[in-house]
Design an enzyme around this catalytic site. Sequence first.
Site, short mmCIF file in Angstrom:
data_model
loop_
_atom_site.label_atom_id
_atom_site.label_comp_id
_atom_site.label_asym_id
_atom_site.label_seq_id
_atom_site.Cartn_x
_atom_site.Cartn_y
_atom_site.Cartn_z
CG ASP A 235 57.64 59.55 10.65
OD1 ASP A 235 58.43 60.43 10.27
OD2 ASP A 235 56.54 59.34 10.12
CE LYS A 239 54.87 62.19 9.54
NZ LYS A 239 54.18 61.11 8.81
#
Length: 376
Positions: A235, A239
């Site tokens: 995750d 980003k």
Amino acid sequence: MKKIALILMGCGGVGRQLLHHIVSCRSLHANQGVHLRVVGVCDSKSLVVAPDAHPSELDDNFLLEVCRVKGDGSSLSKLSGFGACRVFPDSELTAKVFDIASHLGKSTGLAIVDCSASSETTEILSRVIDLGCCVILANKKPLTSTMEYYDKLVSQPRQMRHESTVGAGLPIIASLNRILSSGDPVHRLVGSLSGTLGYVMSEVEDGKPLSQVVKTAKSLGYTEPDPRDDLGGMDVARKALILARLLGRRITMDSIKVESLYPDEMGPTVMSVDEFVSKGLPLLDKSICERVAKASVSGNVLRYVCVIEGTRCEVGIQELPRDSPLGRLRGSDNVLEVYTRCYNKQPLVIQGAGAGNDTTAAGVLADILDIQDLFP
């Protein structure tokens, strides 16, 4: 009154919270001269649309019923007998979205809002841009797909907003765009961009075993149902890729060095979630405890961060000064340090709540309102 037509893709926690925000802010938006007209909502199985997407919309009672049905874990197809709406199965979903986009995109305007967590929306989004539609993203996967899709999505920058893909509602993307457009080159980004891993690292700093901290985080709802989805670092890597591409780096996910907090032999194909939590995690306590102690001797702390500098783009545990913005981080906040020509010795620091359905949905809503000048 300026009317902005929307199709919402994804009715999970963020999507449902966005619908609640839209309904509860009606009077506020009316005072601002704006009306958000939700003409369609879809999940992975069905698309629900207003009878005629040009003049009509799904009313607020219907939107709240959508939230209730999806909150119960049901499909939108259950709404086929509720109110004046049309329900299309997943086999017709894409074609119907294109039909509405073709009809509204270059006339009254349409915004496609992606609050899903699916990579399958990428193709739809890359095509509706050509139809004059705006695209609002909370979903990170379209922007971390191939460079071909990325280039297509950002080819019309005025029609594209994605603040909530990094840092939930924090103004990270907007701040970087302002800096870059002013000609101030960004040399280095260092950030703690996972509320879950921020919480975990600040808790182990206090001497708590990693296994205990992760179990507590799971019980508080901070982690995904399988904590490895957070502990693996993917995750944060997504980003980091979004930020790196924003800075002009033409890289893919394979270019990012990602440190996982658990070894391959504890992966999902080897251990169940329960086995990992009960048997796997305790085996990781000693090594993390030793790294915490080693960092402490030097006056440092451990943080799980992304670092983007030159050609370097990596995600993992770093030793950082205890008195730095990242070193002072506690709990589930996100922090990003931005180093540029103007922010050289003292970086620009963006900090705040970087997770949660409410915060993320508020960021999406702000993005929708930010494109209102594109609508007649």
